[in-house]
Motif scaffolding. Sequence first.
Motif, PDB file in Angstrom:
ATOM      1  N   UNK A  25      29.526  26.555  41.419  1.00  0.00           N
ATOM      2  CA  UNK A  25      29.711  27.332  40.188  1.00  0.00           C
ATOM      3  C   UNK A  25      30.301  26.441  39.111  1.00  0.00           C
ATOM      4  N   UNK A  26      30.243  26.911  37.875  1.00  0.00           N
ATOM      5  CA  UNK A  26      30.804  26.128  36.768  1.00  0.00           C
ATOM      6  C   UNK A  26      31.601  27.042  35.845  1.00  0.00           C
ATOM      7  N   UNK A  27      32.511  26.433  35.100  1.00  0.00           N
ATOM      8  CA  UNK A  27      33.251  27.166  34.062  1.00  0.00           C
ATOM      9  C   UNK A  27      33.289  26.290  32.828  1.00  0.00           C
ATOM     10  N   UNK A  86      39.950  21.997  45.181  1.00  0.00           N
ATOM     11  CA  UNK A  86      39.456  23.292  44.690  1.00  0.00           C
ATOM     12  C   UNK A  86      40.626  24.231  44.435  1.00  0.00           C
ATOM     13  N   UNK A  87      40.534  24.937  43.309  1.00  0.00           N
ATOM     14  CA  UNK A  87      41.578  25.908  42.989  1.00  0.00           C
ATOM     15  C   UNK A  87      42.640  25.365  42.051  1.00  0.00           C
ATOM     16  N   UNK A  88      42.598  24.071  41.767  1.00  0.00           N
ATOM     17  CA  UNK A  88      43.578  23.493  40.835  1.00  0.00           C
ATOM     18  C   UNK A  88      43.418  24.136  39.463  1.00  0.00           C
ATOM     19  N   UNK A  89      44.526  24.512  38.877  1.00  0.00           N
ATOM     20  CA  UNK A  89      44.509  25.146  37.557  1.00  0.00           C
ATOM     21  C   UNK A  89      44.159  24.112  36.481  1.00  0.00           C
ATOM     22  N   UNK A  90      43.122  24.394  35.655  1.00  0.00           N
ATOM     23  CA  UNK A  90      42.773  23.434  34.604  1.00  0.00           C
ATOM     24  C   UNK A  90      43.838  23.386  33.518  1.00  0.00           C
ATOM     25  N   UNK A  91      44.035  22.206  32.956  1.00  0.00           N
ATOM     26  CA  UNK A  91      44.981  22.044  31.854  1.00  0.00           C
ATOM     27  C   UNK A  91      44.311  22.346  30.523  1.00  0.00           C
ATOM     28  N   UNK A  96      35.544  21.633  31.074  1.00  0.00           N
ATOM     29  CA  UNK A  96      34.495  22.104  31.983  1.00  0.00           C
ATOM     30  C   UNK A  96      34.941  21.872  33.420  1.00  0.00           C
ATOM     31  N   UNK A  97      34.683  22.849  34.266  1.00  0.00           N
ATOM     32  CA  UNK A  97      34.936  22.707  35.699  1.00  0.00           C
ATOM     33  C   UNK A  97      33.619  22.849  36.444  1.00  0.00           C
ATOM     34  N   UNK A  98      33.368  21.946  37.380  1.00  0.00           N
ATOM     35  CA  UNK A  98      32.240  22.067  38.302  1.00  0.00           C
ATOM     36  C   UNK A  98      32.854  22.321  39.677  1.00  0.00           C
ATOM     37  N   UNK A  99      32.673  23.522  40.185  1.00  0.00           N
ATOM     38  CA  UNK A  99      33.151  23.814  41.541  1.00  0.00           C
ATOM     39  C   UNK A  99      32.126  23.265  42.516  1.00  0.00           C
ATOM     40  N   UNK A 100      32.539  22.322  43.364  1.00  0.00           N
ATOM     41  CA  UNK A 100      31.630  21.691  44.322  1.00  0.00           C
ATOM     42  C   UNK A 100      31.966  22.141  45.738  1.00  0.00           C
ATOM     43  N   UNK A 101      31.058  21.846  46.651  1.00  0.00           N
ATOM     44  CA  UNK A 101      31.344  22.200  48.049  1.00  0.00           C
ATOM     45  C   UNK A 101      32.382  21.225  48.621  1.00  0.00           C
ATOM     46  N   UNK A 103      35.414  21.730  49.081  1.00  0.00           N
ATOM     47  CA  UNK A 103      36.758  21.898  48.522  1.00  0.00           C
ATOM     48  C   UNK A 103      37.111  20.982  47.368  1.00  0.00           C
ATOM     49  N   UNK A 104      36.076  20.578  46.619  1.00  0.00           N
ATOM     50  CA  UNK A 104      36.311  19.667  45.498  1.00  0.00           C
ATOM     51  C   UNK A 104      35.950  20.349  44.186  1.00  0.00           C
ATOM     52  N   UNK A 105      36.842  20.219  43.185  1.00  0.00           N
ATOM     53  CA  UNK A 105      36.492  20.600  41.822  1.00  0.00           C
ATOM     54  C   UNK A 105      36.371  19.321  40.993  1.00  0.00           C
ATOM     55  N   UNK A 106      35.287  19.260  40.204  1.00  0.00           N
ATOM     56  CA  UNK A 106      35.130  18.146  39.265  1.00  0.00           C
ATOM     57  C   UNK A 106      35.520  18.668  37.894  1.00  0.00           C
ATOM     58  N   UNK A 107      36.540  18.051  37.296  1.00  0.00           N
ATOM     59  CA  UNK A 107      36.994  18.453  35.952  1.00  0.00           C
ATOM     60  C   UNK A 107      36.454  17.491  34.910  1.00  0.00           C
ATOM     61  N   UNK A 108      36.066  18.050  33.767  1.00  0.00           N
ATOM     62  CA  UNK A 108      35.757  17.219  32.602  1.00  0.00           C
ATOM     63  C   UNK A 108      36.862  17.475  31.586  1.00  0.00           C
ATOM     64  N   UNK A 109      37.593  16.427  31.259  1.00  0.00           N
ATOM     65  CA  UNK A 109      38.697  16.537  30.303  1.00  0.00           C
ATOM     66  C   UNK A 109      38.324  15.799  29.024  1.00  0.00           C
ATOM     67  N   UNK A 110      38.628  16.383  27.882  1.00  0.00           N
ATOM     68  CA  UNK A 110      38.268  15.732  26.619  1.00  0.00           C
ATOM     69  C   UNK A 110      39.209  16.220  25.516  1.00  0.00           C
ATOM     70  N   UNK A 111      40.253  15.458  25.274  1.00  0.00           N
ATOM     71  CA  UNK A 111      41.297  15.882  24.329  1.00  0.00           C
ATOM     72  C   UNK A 111      40.729  16.171  22.939  1.00  0.00           C
ATOM     73  N   UNK A 112      39.849  15.301  22.483  1.00  0.00           N
ATOM     74  CA  UNK A 112      39.344  15.480  21.118  1.00  0.00           C
ATOM     75  C   UNK A 112      38.050  16.294  21.062  1.00  0.00           C
TER      76      UNK A 112
END
Length: 277
Positions: A25-27, A86-91, A96-101, A103-112
Amino acid sequence: MPEGPEVETVRRGLTRLVVGRKVLGTEVRWEKTISGMAPEEFDAELVGRTIEKVDRRGKYLLFRFSGGLTMVSHLRMEGAYYTVPAGTEPGKHDLVTFHLDEGIDLFYRDTRKFGRMNLVPDADALQVAGLAKIGPEPTEKDLSLAYMVSEFAKSRMHVKPFLLDQSHIAGLGNIYVDETLWQSQIHPLTAANKLSEDELARLRENIIHEITRATEHHGTTVHSFTTAFGEAGEFQNELQVYGRVGEPCLRCGHPLEKMKVAQRGTTYCPVCQVVKD
DNA sequence: GGAACTGTTATGAA
DNA sequence: GTTCATAACAGTTC
């Protein structure tokens, strides 16, 4: 954040961390990041697909998903990927969050918030804006001297913005352009078509060598760049001009100066790098 | 407080 | 067609 060597460092990290993982899933918390696609559509396209490979072209990452879908991702100034349990609260800046199998979440962080992702069929990936007209990779094999000679002869632009333009050579950014112009003893305001073949040969060698070395050192961290493992690069310790304004030129000892060229801060040696006319 | 800076590039105007 | 300034955004520095 990233120029070619940093993006390549991210690509290698992602290859170890997420290739083979399936998207559950994604957010999306900032819609502009996915180039105007609706978050529901983005999610529907990706759920169930496996990340088969991560490629790179210039400063673009190409996530290859099963079923012939590619996600073209550009990090612009500060985009970054990293994995968390998986389950880590995004800052605040995790867009963008990519929920992967597994137990891994891939986060995309982009301050600007400048970074962009585009989902396209594999066949269209190299037609996405920016990639369509991108120049050769700065490698011995892809960047020939003959190409340099003919390409530079076509333009009267100052060499600094000419090199920043990805349509001529892929992957160079503000740091590596300043570094390689200094190494080549070329003033940033020299017109591209005024460079001699000797100067172009020197510039070519320096670009290829510098990009190779920077990649081996996992890129340059001056503000926020981290590898996909959350670590800083090491190449900032090797920089010869960027960030050294006022300090002595490592070749002649004269203090390095800084000026604006095409709206970008440009550090150079006023003694070693002279404008040709 | 606030102006100017920052590993970038798409866009529209001259 | 080419070249240039501006905008997109947030944080840090002077």
